[in-house]
Design a protein around this motif. Structure first.
Motif, PDB file in Angstrom:
ATOM      1  N   LEU B   8       0.915   5.635  -3.102  1.00  0.00           N
ATOM      2  CA  LEU B   8       0.388   4.660  -2.155  1.00  0.00           C
ATOM      3  C   LEU B   8       0.876   5.013  -0.750  1.00  0.00           C
ATOM      4  O   LEU B   8       0.107   5.051   0.210  1.00  0.00           O
ATOM      5  N   ARG B   9       2.187   5.280  -0.663  1.00  0.00           N
ATOM      6  CA  ARG B   9       2.755   5.632   0.638  1.00  0.00           C
ATOM      7  C   ARG B   9       2.151   6.923   1.171  1.00  0.00           C
ATOM      8  O   ARG B   9       1.889   7.056   2.362  1.00  0.00           O
ATOM      9  N   ALA B  10       1.951   7.867   0.260  1.00  0.00           N
ATOM     10  CA  ALA B  10       1.361   9.139   0.668  1.00  0.00           C
ATOM     11  C   ALA B  10      -0.035   8.915   1.244  1.00  0.00           C
ATOM     12  O   ALA B  10      -0.416   9.526   2.238  1.00  0.00           O
ATOM     13  N   MET B 112     -13.878   9.000   6.688  1.00  0.00           N
ATOM     14  CA  MET B 112     -12.459   9.309   6.693  1.00  0.00           C
ATOM     15  C   MET B 112     -11.805   9.145   5.327  1.00  0.00           C
ATOM     16  O   MET B 112     -11.080  10.028   4.885  1.00  0.00           O
ATOM     17  N   SER B 113     -12.047   8.008   4.678  1.00  0.00           N
ATOM     18  CA  SER B 113     -11.392   7.799   3.386  1.00  0.00           C
ATOM     19  C   SER B 113     -11.933   8.809   2.374  1.00  0.00           C
ATOM     20  O   SER B 113     -11.192   9.320   1.539  1.00  0.00           O
ATOM     21  N   TYR B 114     -13.214   9.117   2.467  1.00  0.00           N
ATOM     22  CA  TYR B 114     -13.792  10.127   1.595  1.00  0.00           C
ATOM     23  C   TYR B 114     -13.142  11.487   1.840  1.00  0.00           C
ATOM     24  O   TYR B 114     -12.696  12.154   0.912  1.00  0.00           O
ATOM     25  N   ALA B 115     -13.088  11.902   3.106  1.00  0.00           N
ATOM     26  CA  ALA B 115     -12.569  13.225   3.429  1.00  0.00           C
ATOM     27  C   ALA B 115     -11.118  13.386   2.969  1.00  0.00           C
ATOM     28  O   ALA B 115     -10.751  14.381   2.344  1.00  0.00           O
ATOM     29  N   LEU B 116     -10.291  12.384   3.237  1.00  0.00           N
ATOM     30  CA  LEU B 116      -8.889  12.454   2.821  1.00  0.00           C
ATOM     31  C   LEU B 116      -8.775  12.512   1.305  1.00  0.00           C
ATOM     32  O   LEU B 116      -8.037  13.321   0.756  1.00  0.00           O
ATOM     33  N   ALA B 117      -9.504  11.641   0.651  1.00  0.00           N
ATOM     34  CA  ALA B 117      -9.394  11.546  -0.801  1.00  0.00           C
ATOM     35  C   ALA B 117      -9.877  12.817  -1.483  1.00  0.00           C
ATOM     36  O   ALA B 117      -9.203  13.355  -2.366  1.00  0.00           O
ATOM     37  N   ILE B 118     -11.027  13.314  -1.103  1.00  0.00           N
ATOM     38  CA  ILE B 118     -11.589  14.467  -1.792  1.00  0.00           C
ATOM     39  C   ILE B 118     -10.731  15.707  -1.585  1.00  0.00           C
ATOM     40  O   ILE B 118     -10.577  16.526  -2.489  1.00  0.00           O
ATOM     41  N   ALA B 119     -10.137  15.819  -0.400  1.00  0.00           N
ATOM     42  CA  ALA B 119      -9.246  16.950  -0.154  1.00  0.00           C
ATOM     43  C   ALA B 119      -8.022  16.853  -1.052  1.00  0.00           C
ATOM     44  O   ALA B 119      -7.587  17.825  -1.659  1.00  0.00           O
ATOM     45  N   GLU B 120      -7.470  15.663  -1.183  1.00  0.00           N
ATOM     46  CA  GLU B 120      -6.287  15.444  -1.991  1.00  0.00           C
ATOM     47  C   GLU B 120      -6.585  15.625  -3.470  1.00  0.00           C
ATOM     48  O   GLU B 120      -5.837  16.254  -4.203  1.00  0.00           O
ATOM     49  N   PHE B 121      -7.717  15.084  -3.923  1.00  0.00           N
ATOM     50  CA  PHE B 121      -8.054  15.158  -5.342  1.00  0.00           C
ATOM     51  C   PHE B 121      -8.339  16.590  -5.765  1.00  0.00           C
ATOM     52  O   PHE B 121      -7.987  17.013  -6.849  1.00  0.00           O
ATOM     53  N   TRP B 171      -5.861   6.685  -7.666  1.00  0.00           N
ATOM     54  CA  TRP B 171      -6.289   5.376  -7.158  1.00  0.00           C
ATOM     55  C   TRP B 171      -5.329   4.907  -6.081  1.00  0.00           C
ATOM     56  O   TRP B 171      -5.748   4.421  -5.040  1.00  0.00           O
ATOM     57  N   ARG B 172      -4.016   5.032  -6.334  1.00  0.00           N
ATOM     58  CA  ARG B 172      -3.041   4.559  -5.364  1.00  0.00           C
ATOM     59  C   ARG B 172      -3.157   5.305  -4.053  1.00  0.00           C
ATOM     60  O   ARG B 172      -3.072   4.716  -2.974  1.00  0.00           O
ATOM     61  N   TYR B 173      -3.355   6.601  -4.129  1.00  0.00           N
ATOM     62  CA  TYR B 173      -3.500   7.394  -2.915  1.00  0.00           C
ATOM     63  C   TYR B 173      -4.728   6.931  -2.127  1.00  0.00           C
ATOM     64  O   TYR B 173      -4.650   6.644  -0.935  1.00  0.00           O
ATOM     65  N   TYR B 174      -5.849   6.854  -2.841  1.00  0.00           N
ATOM     66  CA  TYR B 174      -7.086   6.462  -2.181  1.00  0.00           C
ATOM     67  C   TYR B 174      -6.960   5.062  -1.595  1.00  0.00           C
ATOM     68  O   TYR B 174      -7.309   4.821  -0.442  1.00  0.00           O
ATOM     69  N   PHE B 175      -6.466   4.115  -2.375  1.00  0.00           N
ATOM     70  CA  PHE B 175      -6.326   2.741  -1.946  1.00  0.00           C
ATOM     71  C   PHE B 175      -5.408   2.639  -0.738  1.00  0.00           C
ATOM     72  O   PHE B 175      -5.730   1.953   0.229  1.00  0.00           O
ATOM     73  N   GLY B 176      -4.274   3.336  -0.785  1.00  0.00           N
ATOM     74  CA  GLY B 176      -3.344   3.319   0.338  1.00  0.00           C
ATOM     75  C   GLY B 176      -4.021   3.769   1.616  1.00  0.00           C
ATOM     76  O   GLY B 176      -3.921   3.118   2.666  1.00  0.00           O
ATOM     77  N   TRP B 182      -9.022   0.336   6.839  1.00  0.00           N
ATOM     78  CA  TRP B 182      -9.770  -0.913   6.978  1.00  0.00           C
ATOM     79  C   TRP B 182      -8.984  -1.890   7.842  1.00  0.00           C
ATOM     80  O   TRP B 182      -9.530  -2.504   8.757  1.00  0.00           O
ATOM     81  N   ALA B 183      -7.687  -2.005   7.581  1.00  0.00           N
ATOM     82  CA  ALA B 183      -6.831  -2.903   8.348  1.00  0.00           C
ATOM     83  C   ALA B 183      -6.794  -2.488   9.818  1.00  0.00           C
ATOM     84  O   ALA B 183      -6.940  -3.328  10.713  1.00  0.00           O
ATOM     85  N   VAL B 184      -6.620  -1.196  10.056  1.00  0.00           N
ATOM     86  CA  VAL B 184      -6.577  -0.702  11.431  1.00  0.00           C
ATOM     87  C   VAL B 184      -7.903  -0.993  12.127  1.00  0.00           C
ATOM     88  O   VAL B 184      -7.939  -1.414  13.284  1.00  0.00           O
TER      89      VAL B 184
END
Lengths: 112, 268
Positions: B8-10, B112-121, B171-176, B182-184
């Protein structure tokens, strides 16, 4: 210029666009949860989506076709992109890439 | 005091370079909304519910000039059609999540969330192949896929080495990452509403966003078809930069995928 639409119309737009956009986002995620895996052809094609999409997002930000070839190539954003790409390739470090890109943007932008 | 899971933190940390672009973008979204005549509540509501910057700005522009509501809705929706590609691309990774999390995850899907997640996954493990049966709920895991990183948080109690752990971590990575953005987005929109029109243009900090995307793109270029997909995708997008409704982006992405597939067949 401000809108003459009242709150009901505004919220209706917000709601409808929100729902439709959610449907777009959820479309394949929902489908994939229901079927027994994707057809191999589609899956093969999906392999290229990240690179294609990222490049499509990135391309116009760095390459701004000018009226001449020189005008296109001598560009602070393009220079920043080339340097950043090289840094990304060799260091694989996000912050190094960002720093390099912004630095080149500011220096070349200041020179031009 | 429960420990915040490592993944999550990551995920949250991974968004930090994007804040440089996200903050000005969110401020602009707020400013544009009030400029167009929306109330603060409507402005923030738009950002919270639609959560898609370019579509929001286009819609606001049209609303300000009293375009028909149908046109406003249609334009914003077409601009967001590219997200169907993100949906298709990330769906295999989401398959092991529980249905309600899949839906919420879908809601938070952006460039953004897609790009980060897919790179990580892609880094961690191969996505599920069409041969294995995806789980709709948190049922027993399928064939172990062998998560490459060991020794990290497995506090969810699942036996390690099975795909359940891998998917929980993903899931935790993506959700984090996604919930942070979204908050920002919401907070900066509110900030934009408050600040009004006194935000300085300069410094080009929004350039940070394409730089981050570039940094995410480079590791994807692992073989020739990937290179071609990127080159074609980027070129078509540049050619179509002036097209309305982000069609240059969609066209570029589709062309890039086609190029990659063709190149792969040629090589085989």
């Amino acid at each position: 210029m401000t809108t003459t639409y009242g709150p009901l119309s505004i919220w209706a737009v917000v709601g409808v666009v929100g729902v439709l956009t959610f449907c777009i986002r959820y479309s394949f995620i929902y489908l994939f949860g229901r079927i027994d895996g994707m057809p191999p052809r589609i899956e093969g094609a999906l392999r290229y989506v990240p690179a294609a999409v990222l490049a499509a997002l990135v391309g116009p930000a760095f390459v701004d076709p000018g009226s001449t070839v020189t005008a296109t190539l001598v560009d602070d954003r393009l220079a920043a992109g080339v340097v950043a790409a090289a840094v990304a390739w060799y260091t694989e470090d996000m912050f190094a890439t960002l720093a390099a890109g912004m630095l080149v943007l500011w220096t070349v932008g200041g020179l031009l | 005091m429960p420990r915040v899971p490592e993944d999550l933190r990551a995920g949250v940390r991974a968004t930090l370079p994007l804040w440089l672009g996200l903050i000005p973008f969110g401020l602009v979204a707020g400013i544009a909304a009030v400029d167009a005549g929306l109330t603060p509540a409507q402005a923030v509501g738009l950002s919270a519910i639609v959560f898609a910057g370019s579509a929001q700005l286009a819609a606001l522009d049209l609303l300000a000039s009293d375009a028909s509501l149908a046109v406003v809705v249609l334009t914003a929706t077409v601009i967001n059609l590219r997200m169907s590609m993100y949906s298709a691309s990330i769906a295999p990774h989401f398959a092991a999540f529980r249905r309600r999390w899949r839906a919420f995850g879908a809601f938070l899907l952006t460039d953004m969330s897609y790009a980060l997640a897919i790179a990580e996954f892609a880094d961690r493990e191969e996505p599920r192949s069409s041969g294995s049966r995806p789980q709709a709920d948190d049922g027993p895991a399928e064939t172990p896929n062998g998560d490459a990183q060991s020794g990290d948080d497995t506090a969810d109690g699942s036996p390690s080495g099975t795909d359940t752990v891998g998917s929980t971590r993903r899931w935790r990575y993506y959700f984090g990452a996604a919930i942070t953005m979204w908050a920002v987005w919401i907070v900066t929109t509110a900030g934009g509403v408050v600040v009004g029109t006194s935000v300085p243009e300069g410094w080009g900090v929004d350039f940070a966003v394409p730089l981050v995307f570039l940094a995410l793109l480079v590791p994807e270029l692992t073989d020739r078809p990937q290179w071609l997909a990127a080159l074609v995708g980027g070129s078509v997008a540049v050619a179509g930069a002036g097209w309305p409704l982000n069609l240059g982006l969609v066209g570029g992405a589709l062309a890039g995928v086609a190029a990659g597939v063709v190149a792969e067949r040629r090589a085989a």
